[in-house]
Design a protein around this motif. Structure first.
Motif, PDB file in Angstrom:
ATOM      1  N   ARG A   1      -2.666  38.436  23.013  1.00 42.34           N
ATOM      2  CA  ARG A   1      -3.048  36.775  23.052  1.00 42.34           C
ATOM      3  C   ARG A   1      -1.535  36.384  22.662  1.00 42.34           C
ATOM      4  O   ARG A   1      -1.252  35.237  23.275  1.00 42.34           O
ATOM      5  CB  ARG A   1      -4.097  36.575  22.166  1.00 42.34           C
TER       6      ARG A   1
ATOM      7  N   GLN B   1       0.721  33.423  24.457  1.00 45.04           N
ATOM      8  CA  GLN B   1       1.340  32.402  23.580  1.00 45.04           C
ATOM      9  C   GLN B   1       2.672  31.984  23.744  1.00 45.04           C
ATOM     10  O   GLN B   1       2.947  30.829  23.843  1.00 45.04           O
ATOM     11  CB  GLN B   1       0.638  32.328  22.356  1.00 45.04           C
TER      12      GLN B   1
ATOM     13  N   LEU C   1      -4.787  32.773  28.555  1.00 46.38           N
ATOM     14  CA  LEU C   1      -4.923  32.585  27.069  1.00 46.38           C
ATOM     15  C   LEU C   1      -6.521  32.420  26.482  1.00 46.38           C
ATOM     16  O   LEU C   1      -7.079  32.851  25.690  1.00 46.38           O
ATOM     17  CB  LEU C   1      -4.064  31.531  26.583  1.00 46.38           C
TER      18      LEU C   1
END
Length: 648
Positions: free
Chosen positions: A515, A519, A546
């Motif tokens: 993740r 990001q 995401l």
């Protein structure tokens, strides 16, 4: 009068609604150019298409005014077979080469001889000017290429590497690459500035007699006596596709959409996208030796044993625009236009589109305003993989360039396919009008960067792992010399946002980015303020991805494989950051192993690179016995237990 109009209208509609498959018989007109006393074997248009140069076995070159068909000058001086002729980019100089190793430069405006370039030790087979007009390249039957100053005629350098007669040489449109092809079927790409050899293309098995750059120099097309026409990616040297047929003396138009070939006295025109014959030009009384398209593709010159040059008028075209479409994501739509170029007295048209219904779905079409407002729109006939529609003017006829109709398709699966176009045009007299029709291709963009046959998360990881690197052709999607976030966003744009969640659910099969990785990619993309459609689509996918990587609740997931021997992976997901510990114990509660996984951020820990791993051994490193075991995940206040089975 009304009866006549009604009768005419009925005739017109019958013509449009009739089936018309035999495009070969269309009657294209031509202008004959006469004057040579022997066979014509070389033809070339000037860059602006206003002058045609022709070389003959009578050892002369004649210059012709294309618009009027009149003879301008006869260039004499060669004492041997004239093997190649080429105009400079500004059209002011003509270079001609012969089998006695001489190259002569001529002033096109006056027809006067300027200078002879000597230095080859064998017959010169091909000459070509660089796009800036400063360099002339020449190749000979001794497999050598010489570069000359095109203004002064001073020799610069010799390029060596071929081992057989070089039949064709061409500069790329940007002048950075020189391509040369030989009698063994090998094509060599050279740095035109340094003369260094860059790469060799080797798919052909016989002599390559013609090479042409298309698509702004991104693609090289090669034509060989092995009956194939091959298309190469110039940046990578990769062989993209080939057109296989028993074709001879092939040339290609500048747009890269149409081929011309000859068989004895007949010239055949081919649609490259569909690899189908679309017209035949007949009129020569003896064998045709040379054919070439004008720069704008609206004319074709042919010459041969009957000594007469024919200028064929191919002014009217119906084509698909854009000719190639990068297929968007599944469920998205795209439009194609059916354009007409050089139309004259167009009273009606019927268009039939064939497409791959396993990858595309016809949605709708709209007629444009090429014909007057007073029109009769025929019925739309749509069936599996085909749609037909027609339009006829009740008032004024249409002429010139324009758009006939726009068609909307929806993508149902991402695959390369062809959109084939056939059409009928009729004039005010109810007669069919001869024209050329060019189809289009829906292509799969180069998003499968790791070459495994699918576009998935592995492709994103492949690009991300090469950030900052140069010379990584596969990962450098936009070919700007370095792998960066722009390349990753482009790959992401080719992935369906609806597929993000399934990808995550099946991530145990993939190397799944974290993740935090996604990001960071989004932050980099937003910093660049990318606003084009492809980038926006890629950013939307990453945002969806995401979200799929952000669990709504913490959970312990089933281990895989199960049963196992001797190792297994234990996946989990965290909706909040936490200290994570995994305890493995026997059915009677005896602790076998404790795995302290440390402080973990929010995310899904499911792929083999991120899930907890147990090798089937206890704390002492000893293999445990077969049987049922339990594992408990503790993450701050969360705790859950599952069971697994070791089977040996």
């Amino acid at each position: 009068m009304k009866k006549f109009i009604v009768f005419y209208f009925i005739v017109l509609i019958l013509i449009l609604f009739s089936n018309f498959q035999n495009t070969f018989a269309q009657d294209f007109s031509y202008t004959p150019l006469e004057g040579h006393t022997n066979s014509v074997h070389r033809l070339v248009f000037s860059p602006n298409g206003k002058t045609l140069a022709s070389a003959s076995e009578d050892r002369t070159i004649r210059l012709w005014d294309v618009a009027t068909g009149t003879h301008k000058y006869t260039l004499t001086g060669h004492n041997a077979w004239i093997s190649s002729i080429a105009f400079s980019p500004d059209g002011k100089i003509l270079a001609s080469a012969d089998s006695e190793h001489r190259i002569r430069l001529w002033n096109v405006a006056t027809g006067q001889y300027r200078v002879t370039l000597e230095g080859h030790q064998a017959g010169v087979s091909s000459v070509a000017f660089s796009p800036d007009g400063e360099t002339l390249a020449s190749a000979d039957s001794n497999a050598k290429i010489r570069l000359w100053d095109a203004t002064t005629g001073i020799y610069r350098v010799t390029l060596e590497g071929h081992t057989n007669t070089i039949g064709s040489i061409k500069f790329s449109p940007d002048g950075k690459t020189l391509a040369s092809a030989d009698a063994e079927g090998k094509i060599r790409l050279w740095d035109a500035t340094t003369g260094f050899h860059k790469q060799t293309l080797t798919e052909h098995t016989q002599r390559v007699y013609n090479i042409v750059f298309i698509e702004d120099g991104k693609i090289l097309v090669s034509m060989s006596t092995d009956n194939t026409i091959r298309f190469w990616d110039v940046a990578t040297g990769q062989h993209k596709k080939y057109f296989e047929n028993n074709l001879s003396n092939v040339t290609i138009n500048a747009a890269g959409t149409m081929l011309a070939s000859r068989s004895s006295r007949t010239i055949h025109l081919w649609d490259i996208a569909t690899e189908t014959e679309i017209a035949r030009l007949t009129g020569h009384t003896s064998d045709v030796y040379s054919i070439t398209f004008s720069p704008n593709g609206k004319m074709l010159a042919s010459g041969g044993a009957d000594r007469i040059i024919r200028l064929w008028k191919l002014e009217t075209h119906v084509n698909i625009s854009p000719s190639t479409v990068e297929v968007p994501a599944v469920s998205e739509q795209f439009d194609i236009d059916i354009n007409i170029i050089g139309g004259k007295d167009i009273r009606g048209y019927k268009i039939t589109i064939q497409y791959d219904n396993t990858s595309l779905q016809y949605v709708s079409h709209t007629h444009s305003d090429y014909l007057s407002d007073e029109v009769f729109e025929g019925p739309t006939v749509s069936k599996q993989g085909q749609v037909s529609f027609s339009n006829a003017s009740l008032a004024d006829a249409g002429s010139g360039d324009g758009t006939l109709a726009t068609i909307t398709f929806q993508v149902i699966s991402r695959a390369e396919s062809t959109i084939s176009l056939s059409a009928i045009l009729s004039n005010s007299n109810g007669e069919r009008i001869p024209f050329l029709v060019v189809s289009g291709k829906v292509i799969e963009p180069p998003w499968d960067v790791n070459g495994d046959g699918t576009v998935d998360i592995l492709d994103l990881s492949f690009v991300a792992a090469r950030f900052g690197q140069e010379g990584q052709i596969e990962a450098d999607i936009n070919r700007d010399g370095v792998v960066d976030i722009k390349d990753l966003i482009t790959v992401a744009s080719g992935m369906n946002t609806k597929a993000a969640a399934p990808l995550v659910r099946n991530s145990y099969r993939l190397f799944m980015p974290s993740r935090a990785d996604v990001q960071q990619w989004l932050i980099q993309a937003q910093q660049l303020n990318l606003t084009d459609a492809i980038s926006q689509r890629g950013i939307r996918f990453l945002q969806q991805f995401l979200a799929a990587l952000t669990p709504k609740k913490t959970a312990l997931l089933p281990n895989y494989p199960n049963p196992f021997n001797p190792e297994t992976w234990i996946p989990y997901q965290l909706s909040e950051p936490a200290d994570v510990m995994l305890t493995i114990y026997t059915i009677d509660g005896t602790v076998v192993r404790t795995l302290s996984l440390g402080y973990q951020p929010v995310g899904i820990y499911q792929s083999k690179s991120r899930a907890a791993y147990w090798n089937g051994k206890n704390a002492l490193g000893e293999p445990v016995a077969s049987g049922v075991y339990f594992y408990t995940l503790t993450a701050d206040d969360f705790s859950d237990t599952r069971k697994m089975l070791i089977r040996k």
